[in-house]
Design a protein around this motif. Structure first.
Motif, short mmCIF file in Angstrom:
data_model
loop_
_atom_site.label_atom_id
_atom_site.label_comp_id
_atom_site.label_asym_id
_atom_site.label_seq_id
_atom_site.Cartn_x
_atom_site.Cartn_y
_atom_site.Cartn_z
N ASP A 64 45.62 36.68 31.04
CA ASP A 64 45.82 38.13 31.07
C ASP A 64 46.32 38.66 32.40
N TRP A 65 46.74 37.76 33.30
CA TRP A 65 47.31 38.17 34.58
C TRP A 65 48.82 37.93 34.57
N GLN A 66 49.50 38.54 35.53
CA GLN A 66 50.95 38.47 35.59
C GLN A 66 51.39 37.47 36.66
N VAL A 67 52.09 36.41 36.24
CA VAL A 67 52.53 35.38 37.19
C VAL A 67 53.40 35.97 38.29
N LEU A 120 42.43 33.37 46.69
CA LEU A 120 42.31 34.58 45.89
C LEU A 120 42.30 34.20 44.41
N LEU A 121 41.30 34.67 43.68
CA LEU A 121 41.19 34.44 42.24
C LEU A 121 41.27 35.78 41.52
N THR A 122 42.10 35.85 40.47
CA THR A 122 42.14 37.05 39.64
C THR A 122 42.22 36.64 38.18
N ASP A 123 41.90 37.59 37.29
CA ASP A 123 42.03 37.28 35.86
C ASP A 123 42.84 38.34 35.13
N GLY A 124 43.35 39.33 35.86
CA GLY A 124 44.04 40.41 35.16
C GLY A 124 45.14 41.04 35.98
N GLU A 125 45.79 42.02 35.37
CA GLU A 125 46.88 42.73 36.02
C GLU A 125 46.32 43.73 37.03
N ASN A 126 47.20 44.15 37.94
CA ASN A 126 46.80 45.03 39.03
C ASN A 126 46.88 46.50 38.58
N HIS A 127 46.02 46.86 37.63
CA HIS A 127 46.13 48.17 36.98
C HIS A 127 45.75 49.34 37.87
N ASN A 128 44.94 49.13 38.89
CA ASN A 128 44.42 50.26 39.66
C ASN A 128 45.19 50.54 40.94
N GLY A 146 34.33 47.49 36.99
CA GLY A 146 35.46 48.17 37.63
C GLY A 146 36.82 47.59 37.25
N GLY A 147 37.85 48.06 37.98
CA GLY A 147 39.22 47.68 37.71
C GLY A 147 39.74 46.63 38.68
N THR A 148 41.07 46.63 38.88
CA THR A 148 41.71 45.61 39.71
C THR A 148 42.70 46.27 40.66
N ALA A 149 42.50 46.05 41.97
CA ALA A 149 43.40 46.57 43.00
C ALA A 149 43.53 45.51 44.09
N ILE A 154 38.13 35.15 48.07
CA ILE A 154 38.27 36.44 47.41
C ILE A 154 38.15 36.22 45.90
N VAL A 155 37.13 36.80 45.29
CA VAL A 155 36.87 36.60 43.87
C VAL A 155 36.98 37.92 43.11
N ASP A 156 37.77 37.90 42.05
CA ASP A 156 37.88 39.05 41.16
C ASP A 156 36.54 39.27 40.46
N THR A 157 35.95 40.43 40.67
CA THR A 157 34.70 40.77 39.97
C THR A 157 34.88 42.01 39.11
N SER A 158 36.12 42.26 38.66
CA SER A 158 36.38 43.41 37.80
C SER A 158 35.72 43.21 36.44
N GLY A 159 35.64 44.30 35.67
CA GLY A 159 34.97 44.24 34.38
C GLY A 159 35.59 43.23 33.42
N SER A 160 36.90 42.99 33.55
CA SER A 160 37.57 42.06 32.63
C SER A 160 37.11 40.62 32.79
N MET A 161 36.48 40.30 33.92
CA MET A 161 36.00 38.93 34.11
C MET A 161 34.92 38.58 33.09
N GLY A 162 34.08 39.56 32.71
CA GLY A 162 33.05 39.29 31.72
C GLY A 162 32.04 38.25 32.19
N ARG A 163 31.09 37.93 31.35
CA ARG A 163 30.02 37.04 31.76
C ARG A 163 30.49 35.60 31.95
N ILE A 164 31.27 35.07 31.00
CA ILE A 164 31.63 33.65 31.06
C ILE A 164 32.51 33.34 32.26
N LYS A 165 33.56 34.14 32.46
CA LYS A 165 34.45 33.87 33.59
C LYS A 165 33.77 34.12 34.92
N LEU A 166 32.94 35.16 34.98
CA LEU A 166 32.28 35.46 36.25
C LEU A 166 31.27 34.37 36.62
#
Length: 425
Positions: free
Chosen positions: A187-190, A152-160, A124-127, A48-60
């Motif tokens: 930028d994610w919450q432990v 599961l990989l994420t880079d941000g908070e679960n805003h959505n 997109g966002g993160t859910a 499961i890979v986070d592909t939300s907008g916050s990942m940006g080019r480098i992280k994605l």
């Protein structure tokens, strides 16, 4: 074929009127083999890979390389799928028109999956709750898959999603698969991601830099593929009138299993441990008994590891009442060590929470206690990570000062590592 053994460490002597028995039970597995190869059912893996907008080019781009590395480690014959996650969950591979949503790994499907990963786009966002629910449905679509694991990989908070929606999703997938969670960047919450990992019998850690993802993903999948025992339960029998105070895994990480008890019979409860490879794990079992007269003895608990209905290892926890102070006042070294390690995890998490809330006095007290406990229990990794957050004047007394400037990644690394323990030397 996997073989298991059990060893019990305790001081079985109780003073007059004493009621509480503590024991460390070490369970060891050898000859586990490879995932899905034991004949007890198939193995399944979902990336499961986070592909939300916050990942940006480098992280994605780094995530694509990492996901591809994980795919390369999946053994042929293993069922698998790849999920892209944003404010919704998307089945990236196999194509949604696939009849089951998962396919067996072979040279052709491996190639197709690698191509699909290259199509990831950051948007997109993160859910995360939706990601978990899709993974559970995918696993359920192949009943033959009994060993179920996800990364599961994420880079941000679960805003959505609201916290309540994530909680409901976690509750809905608990017991349906295991999941190791990783956060990239700061930028994610432990605490948020740790909730997922703990509920799903997995691990949580930080990947500070995107270029480190590939090795982490490769190692996680290699480890998953080495777990040839699909699922084991810790069973604890106690006599009539006894009360289980708690059951905790204390090595390699601290995980409280008390609330996850499932009744086998009126005197026996089962606790989930997930899949096993060639490894040892330690469990702290605490039981309260009705006090007995001096000279009497009793079996306080029977701790077993079960594969299905088969008992593969057993350790006995005993109690003897004595008026000999030299016996009853001894503290078992293993029990003392892991009691300290459990308190260490709590002190770190509480100290960091206080620091985040601006309560410097409480943060200093808690992190000072953590420094003291890390030294007492020989947890050098924790000490090294604590040094990046506090200036240590004395390990022995736990006298520390909060650093004026702390790298957020160092603080998060301390938080994610708080539940990792060291064995007694």
């Amino acid at each position: 074929m996997a073989e298991f053994s059990a060893s019990v460490y305790q001081n079985e002597f109780l003073p007059d009127g004493g009621t509480d028995v503590n024991a460390i039970v070490t369970l060891t597995c050898s000859g586990a083999g490879a995932a899905g190869q034991s004949g007890g059912g198939d193995a399944g893996e979902i990336i499961i890979v986070d592909t939300s907008g916050s990942m940006g080019r480098i992280k994605l781009e780094a995530a694509k390389v990492a996901a591809a590395a994980a795919v390369q480690q999946i053994l042929d014959g293993t069922w698998f799928a790849v999920v892209a996650g944003s404010h919704q969950a998307y089945l990236a591979y196999p194509p949604a028109r696939s009849s089951t949503g998962m396919v067996r790994m072979d040279p052709n499907t491996r190639h197709q999956a690698l191509q699909a990963i290259q199509q990831f786009r950051a948007d997109g966002g993160t859910a995360m709750g939706t990601w978990l629910m899709l993974a559970a449905r995918l696993f359920d679509s192949v009943p033959a898959v009994v060993q179920r694991h996800a990364i599961l990989l994420t880079d941000g908070e679960n805003h959505n999603e609201t916290p309540e929606q994530l909680t409901a999703a976690i509750r809905g997938v608990t017991g349906r698969f295991q999941c190791d969670c990783r956060g990239v960047g700061v930028d994610w919450q432990v605490a948020e991601v740790r909730r997922i990992a703990q509920a799903l019998l997995g691990t949580v850690d930080i990947i500070p830099q995107p270029e480190q993802m590939t090795q982490v993903f490769s190692d996680l999948m290699t480890r998953a593929m080495s777990r040839g025992v699909a699922d084991a339960q810790l069973r604890v029998w106690t006599p009539q009138g006894a009360q289980i105070l708690f059951v905790r895994q204390v090595s390699p990480t601290v995980e409280d299993l008390t609330g996850r008890r499932r009744q086998v019979n009126p005197l026996t409860g089962a606790y989930p441990t997930g899949s096993w490879g060639d490894e040892s794990r330690d469990y702290h079992v605490a039981v309260r008994l009705p006090a007995k007269a001096i000279g009497q003895e009793q079996l306080a608990a029977r701790v077993q590891l079960a594969l299905g209905d088969q008992i593969v290892a057993q350790g006995l926890v005993k109690a003897k009442w004595s008026d000999d102070d030299s016996l009853t006042t001894r503290i078992n070294a293993e029990v003392a060590h892991y009691t300290g390690q459990t308190e260490l995890a709590e002190a770190i998490q509480e100290g960091l929470a206080a620091k985040a809330a601006g309560d410097d006095a409480r943060a200093t007290t808690k992190l000072g206690r953590a420094v003291q406990l890390a030294a007492e229990t020989g947890n050098e990794e924790a000490t090294q990570k604590l040094r990046k957050v506090v200036d240590i004047d004395s390990e022995e007394t736990g006298t520390v000062r909060l650093k004026r400037s702390v790298d957020k990644a160092d603080e998060m690394a301390l938080d994610t590592a708080s539940t990792k323990t060291t064995r007694i030397k």
